[in-house]
Design a protein around this motif. Sequence first.
Motif, PDB file in Angstrom:
ATOM      1  N   LEU A   7     -29.114  29.210   9.804  1.00  0.00           N
ATOM      2  CA  LEU A   7     -30.184  28.313  11.205  1.00  0.00           C
ATOM      3  C   LEU A   7     -30.670  29.550  12.336  1.00  0.00           C
ATOM      4  O   LEU A   7     -31.553  29.694  12.988  1.00  0.00           O
ATOM      5  CB  LEU A   7     -29.454  27.359  11.948  1.00  0.00           C
ATOM      6  CG  LEU A   7     -29.983  26.754  13.220  1.00  0.00           C
ATOM      7  CD1 LEU A   7     -31.314  26.547  13.190  1.00  0.00           C
ATOM      8  CD2 LEU A   7     -29.120  25.618  13.775  1.00  0.00           C
ATOM      9  N   LYS A   8     -29.423  30.115  12.158  1.00  0.00           N
ATOM     10  CA  LYS A   8     -29.760  32.114  13.461  1.00  0.00           C
ATOM     11  C   LYS A   8     -30.356  32.247  12.617  1.00  0.00           C
ATOM     12  O   LYS A   8     -32.185  32.971  13.467  1.00  0.00           O
ATOM     13  CB  LYS A   8     -28.165  32.221  13.108  1.00  0.00           C
ATOM     14  CG  LYS A   8     -28.220  33.748  13.554  1.00  0.00           C
ATOM     15  CD  LYS A   8     -27.157  34.065  14.299  1.00  0.00           C
ATOM     16  CE  LYS A   8     -26.802  35.668  15.258  1.00  0.00           C
ATOM     17  NZ  LYS A   8     -25.131  36.166  15.060  1.00  0.00           N
ATOM     18  N   LEU A  51     -34.520  30.860  13.147  1.00  0.00           N
ATOM     19  CA  LEU A  51     -34.720  31.219  14.533  1.00  0.00           C
ATOM     20  C   LEU A  51     -36.117  32.168  14.907  1.00  0.00           C
ATOM     21  O   LEU A  51     -36.576  32.499  16.008  1.00  0.00           O
ATOM     22  CB  LEU A  51     -33.277  30.785  15.370  1.00  0.00           C
ATOM     23  CG  LEU A  51     -33.037  29.693  16.399  1.00  0.00           C
ATOM     24  CD1 LEU A  51     -31.585  29.461  17.144  1.00  0.00           C
ATOM     25  CD2 LEU A  51     -34.075  28.549  16.759  1.00  0.00           C
ATOM     26  N   ASN A  52     -35.312  33.141  13.988  1.00  0.00           N
ATOM     27  CA  ASN A  52     -35.759  34.095  14.381  1.00  0.00           C
ATOM     28  C   ASN A  52     -37.288  34.854  13.397  1.00  0.00           C
ATOM     29  O   ASN A  52     -37.345  35.693  13.133  1.00  0.00           O
ATOM     30  CB  ASN A  52     -34.864  35.298  14.033  1.00  0.00           C
ATOM     31  CG  ASN A  52     -35.452  36.853  15.336  1.00  0.00           C
ATOM     32  OD1 ASN A  52     -35.728  36.979  16.386  1.00  0.00           O
ATOM     33  ND2 ASN A  52     -34.852  37.989  14.545  1.00  0.00           N
ATOM     34  N   ILE A 104     -31.402  20.600  20.035  1.00  0.00           N
ATOM     35  CA  ILE A 104     -31.810  20.815  18.697  1.00  0.00           C
ATOM     36  C   ILE A 104     -32.450  19.560  18.154  1.00  0.00           C
ATOM     37  O   ILE A 104     -31.722  18.667  18.339  1.00  0.00           O
ATOM     38  CB  ILE A 104     -31.266  21.588  17.703  1.00  0.00           C
ATOM     39  CG1 ILE A 104     -31.046  22.831  17.559  1.00  0.00           C
ATOM     40  CG2 ILE A 104     -31.440  21.240  16.021  1.00  0.00           C
ATOM     41  CD1 ILE A 104     -30.420  24.224  16.646  1.00  0.00           C
ATOM     42  N   ALA A 125     -31.531  30.965  22.773  1.00  0.00           N
ATOM     43  CA  ALA A 125     -31.103  29.777  21.642  1.00  0.00           C
ATOM     44  C   ALA A 125     -31.593  29.252  22.326  1.00  0.00           C
ATOM     45  O   ALA A 125     -31.597  28.334  23.098  1.00  0.00           O
ATOM     46  CB  ALA A 125     -29.414  29.949  21.413  1.00  0.00           C
ATOM     47  N   PRO A 126     -31.953  27.846  21.740  1.00  0.00           N
ATOM     48  CA  PRO A 126     -32.623  26.620  21.804  1.00  0.00           C
ATOM     49  C   PRO A 126     -30.744  25.499  22.890  1.00  0.00           C
ATOM     50  O   PRO A 126     -30.367  25.587  22.661  1.00  0.00           O
ATOM     51  CB  PRO A 126     -32.649  25.908  20.842  1.00  0.00           C
ATOM     52  CG  PRO A 126     -31.980  26.436  20.003  1.00  0.00           C
ATOM     53  CD  PRO A 126     -31.850  27.686  20.276  1.00  0.00           C
ATOM     54  N   VAL A 186     -37.287  23.402   9.123  1.00  0.00           N
ATOM     55  CA  VAL A 186     -37.482  23.942  10.334  1.00  0.00           C
ATOM     56  C   VAL A 186     -38.759  24.074  10.601  1.00  0.00           C
ATOM     57  O   VAL A 186     -39.392  25.745  10.601  1.00  0.00           O
ATOM     58  CB  VAL A 186     -36.966  25.720  10.261  1.00  0.00           C
ATOM     59  CG1 VAL A 186     -36.368  25.832  11.848  1.00  0.00           C
ATOM     60  CG2 VAL A 186     -35.470  25.485   9.753  1.00  0.00           C
ATOM     61  N   GLY A 204     -38.124  27.027  19.429  1.00  0.00           N
ATOM     62  CA  GLY A 204     -36.805  27.297  19.784  1.00  0.00           C
ATOM     63  C   GLY A 204     -36.311  27.950  21.311  1.00  0.00           C
ATOM     64  O   GLY A 204     -35.786  28.293  21.679  1.00  0.00           O
ATOM     65  N   PHE A 251     -41.428  31.275  14.698  1.00  0.00           N
ATOM     66  CA  PHE A 251     -41.062  31.091  16.024  1.00  0.00           C
ATOM     67  C   PHE A 251     -41.053  32.408  16.653  1.00  0.00           C
ATOM     68  O   PHE A 251     -41.254  32.351  17.893  1.00  0.00           O
ATOM     69  CB  PHE A 251     -40.173  30.901  15.990  1.00  0.00           C
ATOM     70  CG  PHE A 251     -39.241  29.214  14.627  1.00  0.00           C
ATOM     71  CD1 PHE A 251     -40.771  28.662  15.003  1.00  0.00           C
ATOM     72  CD2 PHE A 251     -37.712  28.855  14.668  1.00  0.00           C
ATOM     73  CE1 PHE A 251     -40.340  27.660  14.551  1.00  0.00           C
ATOM     74  CE2 PHE A 251     -37.897  27.708  13.970  1.00  0.00           C
ATOM     75  CZ  PHE A 251     -38.892  27.099  14.051  1.00  0.00           C
ATOM     76  N   LEU A 259     -36.149  22.731  19.102  1.00  0.00           N
ATOM     77  CA  LEU A 259     -37.406  22.841  17.106  1.00  0.00           C
ATOM     78  C   LEU A 259     -37.240  21.473  17.049  1.00  0.00           C
ATOM     79  O   LEU A 259     -35.605  20.982  17.273  1.00  0.00           O
ATOM     80  CB  LEU A 259     -36.617  24.240  16.282  1.00  0.00           C
ATOM     81  CG  LEU A 259     -35.610  24.679  16.109  1.00  0.00           C
ATOM     82  CD1 LEU A 259     -34.687  23.872  15.292  1.00  0.00           C
ATOM     83  CD2 LEU A 259     -35.380  25.760  16.106  1.00  0.00           C
TER      84      LEU A 259
END
Length: 445
Positions: free
Chosen positions: A355-356, A359-360, A103, A99-100, A337, A325, A364, A329
């Motif tokens: 968001l979760k 991120l995947n 943000i 996880a970043p 995003v 990420g 990314f 990001l």
Amino acid sequence: MSLAAVAEGARRQAVRTAARVLPYVPDSWVFAALRKWVDAIPYEQGRVFTRRLISAAKELLKRVSPNCRKRIVENFAINNYFLGVPRRRAFRAELGADAPYVIAISPTMRCNLRCAGCYAGDYSKAQNMSHELFARVIGEARDLGVYFITLSGGECFLRDDLLGIFRTFSDCYFQVFTNGTLIGDAMAAALADVGNVMPAVSVEGFEAETDARRGKGTFARVLRAMAALRREGVPFAFSATATRQNNDLLVSDEFVDFWAAQGCFFGWYFNYVPIGLRPDPDLMPTPEQRVHRIRRLAELRRTRQIPLADFWNDGPLVGGCMAGGKYCLHINSLGDVEPCVFAHFAVDNLRDKPLKEALNSAFFREIRARQPFHANHLRACMITDNPAVLRELVAKTGAHPTHENADTLLRSLAPQLDRYAARYGRLADETWKTYRGLDSDGARG
């Protein structure tokens, strides 16, 4: 109350007590206590920067207002660690990606200035991020263990709900990039009241350079803003964009000393990128100027107390590019995003998904799989240093430009960026051979 809750309460109180004592402990004692951790940093530049940051943070805790001091300690030292780390570990265990740590959000692209070459100049000004989405994104980031939020734009202080957001998320810490012109006595007092905000005020040099790019009178308004923040005990930084015209000035002793004397806790450096309002590759610092900035910052870190970070040239300190990420990001005002604030391409929009999940995304995942984009971490950026990588990633994942003309980087400007990257690459490779030597003797090699 459970034993775990008692233990966490004890740890939190220990951190609070340490924060009250820390500013008055000699630097040598602190560095000795942290020596094993600092010595593990692979590059001397990273060790020098870390020691500067620790020393500056100690002094900052002395001069900021009690409320700002409390929020720095609670949100950075406590929430980011005791709450954030376990949540970020859980994210990694579930998705196999970090996880970043931070943000970046641009809640508006509206601005009261129109600066030449603004990276955000071609985004739509018609639509702000809704308050509901703004709050939702921060809440979802916090659930993932992200307690440090950077706000950009546009000019964030144009939003009427900004102070309300800071109050709602009082357990997070916000860095706000701003032109500073909307920070007067009343706003500075309000920021001291919320306590969890550090403005990073944009400057281009001194009065002539700042007013030339940002409009007549801007420099004077910046000085007034910093004076107001200083009186209220609000921490603040400077943010400087290096161009071909001002690159050498920005790393002069006079420039750094002037802004440190205004009370800046920190200094950010960014490279001009030919994207946004009338993109012009000829405004980019030359490869020779970038190498000069690397060497000068090495010397300035040795001789000045203010911590200085270069978003383009400090790849070795963070292992290369941070986009997508790994560390950060960017979510623009429409909810797109993006990998970072300068890479205006996306596959997901947070109006449609959490968001979760974004991120995947395949975009990314591909970025993270290719990082670092070069073994030489001075050649970290996929826009200016490895432009072929950005073209490949966009083509492979179907990422779309998030505003009109964003894809000029991939089309009409591609030949110039390729030539720039090749020329800079040759110089950066020579510099990389002696990078470990940019230490206690300053910028040698």
